[in-house]
Design an enzyme around this catalytic site. Sequence first.
Site, PDB file in Angstrom:
ATOM      1  CD1 TRP A   1      -0.375  -1.564   3.010  1.00 13.16           C
ATOM      2  CD2 TRP A   1       0.450   0.617   3.321  1.00 13.16           C
ATOM      3  NE1 TRP A   1       0.288  -1.409   4.361  1.00 13.16           N
ATOM      4  CE2 TRP A   1       0.752  -0.210   4.351  1.00 13.16           C
ATOM      5  CE3 TRP A   1       0.935   1.928   3.451  1.00 13.16           C
ATOM      6  CZ2 TRP A   1       1.582   0.367   5.359  1.00 13.16           C
ATOM      7  CZ3 TRP A   1       1.518   2.238   4.175  1.00 13.16           C
ATOM      8  CH2 TRP A   1       2.152   1.626   5.506  1.00 13.16           C
ATOM      9  CG  ASN A   2       5.093   1.157   0.635  1.00 10.10           C
ATOM     10  OD1 ASN A   2       4.589   0.303  -0.119  1.00 10.10           O
ATOM     11  ND2 ASN A   2       6.467   1.235   0.765  1.00 10.10           N
TER      12      ASN A   2
ATOM     13  CB  SER B   1       4.699  -7.143   5.965  1.00 10.29           C
ATOM     14  OG  SER B   1       3.633  -8.131   5.973  1.00 10.29           O
TER      15      SER B   1
ATOM     16  CD  GLU C   1      10.927  -4.447  -1.650  1.00 11.29           C
ATOM     17  OE1 GLU C   1      11.523  -4.325  -0.434  1.00 11.29           O
ATOM     18  OE2 GLU C   1       9.801  -3.695  -2.180  1.00 11.29           O
ATOM     19  CG  LEU C   2       9.584 -10.184   1.993  1.00 12.53           C
ATOM     20  CD1 LEU C   2       9.904 -11.385   2.587  1.00 12.53           C
ATOM     21  CD2 LEU C   2       8.044  -9.996   1.576  1.00 12.53           C
TER      22      LEU C   2
END
Length: 491
Positions: free
Chosen positions: A161-162, A239, A260-261
Amino acid sequence: MLDKLRSAVAGTPSHLGMYIGGQWREEASVPTVEVENPAHGDVVATVPAGSPQHAEAALDAAGEAQPAWAAIPAPERGRLVSLLADAVRDHRDLLAHVVVAEQGKPLNQAYGEIGATETFLRYAAESARRIEGDIMPSDAANEEVWIRRVPYGVVVGLTAWNYPSALTGRKLGPALVAGNSFVLKAHEFTPLSGLAIAALAEKVGIPAGVFNVVTGTGRSVGQALVESPHSDLITMTGSTRAGREIYASGAARIKPIRLELGGKAPFIVMEDADIDRAVESAVTARYTNCGQICTCNERMYLHRSIAQEFIEKFVARSRALTIGDPLDNPDIGPKISGPEVDKIADIVRRSVKAGAEVLLEGGRLTEGVYSKGHWYAPTVLLARDNAIPAMREEIFGPVVPIVIVDDFEQALRLANDSDFGLSAYVYTGSLKRLMRVAAELEFGEIYFNRTNGELIQGFHTGWGQSGLGGEDGKYGLDGYFQKKTMYVNWS
């Protein structure tokens, strides 16, 4: 669809449909997901709460469209992706306001995100003529070994969401240029940007089924997309917790998964650094997008001899930052949601209980203009070591802990003392230390004497609990191909 998005950002909530097989499916009979504006808490739009059946319909549409898409010459696929980049550029005002409405990013930063979306698509399009294989001599006479790069088939993109627009462009562009079809499941907090890009893809003539968008929750739609036998590659940004679940869900089918965490970036400043430059970098790297960036400055290690000067300047700059309505271009906008604010407040509370000293007490904002929405002000902590929660857990917000170190060896040791390995920052004038950073700092992306912001020609990759695979540049593009080896004998 674009008119509905315009209405949503203008304050008139709209119901937007999923995009499956070239058709907009509003699914009025199914439950909906509300899209909330983080700055004031109002609902700006609703989207269908898709089901596993919707996920499978999108995968079927993508599977049907993919062979014909892969058969198109790569430069032609690149031309269509370039047209999509043009459309993103031409609709930048609308797309930026969509990002503000659903994610809360200050408007000038939202324009930056749309510029990044265009760049991701543009770079992918330009790479279409650089898809190369290898021809090698064989041990046998009249024979060669060919290694070809071929598409996986149906790629599923799960985005955080970022950066809802940029992450879509980052994954969609290379996937399409490589000859794959694509199914997007954007985060339920921020589905509008992906739908907007789908509307533009339809407008520029990307064939039906090549790009599909399904809305809903990760537990329902996302899991179905990952576990389905009809998805061939999963690429996810989110996340570490969600990454573990996706990794486990794909294990039964030995499915290729790129993750990609989270990150816990150390920010090291040594005694020979340019302090003013380092302070400005630390501010930018911590507070941009309200600290909601996986590469953000999450913990700082300051050499004892410069620590007091650095802290005084950093705290003063942090205190002076503006917080407010994203449309007014403040330094810091809202957090994405109430639970995210609760998480940050809990990390700070537990860290103070564990012995952290509060150098700047920003905290949760709830009064006056902040009575609606989700707000948290810059907070700076001083810790003795890596033991407190703020030094161990990803904060993803405008809070930063500091540890004072005696030498470079201690800084490296503490920086590497983490499960995460995405990004790191080092400020020093020493070439010898630079070479030690290259050899010893255990992170996939390192910023040396500069602030964050990876480049399109680089490779954005994490180590450890920060992920598998990576994005961007030639190495990122390569991740959307699988390899086929052929032994060609003509004797």
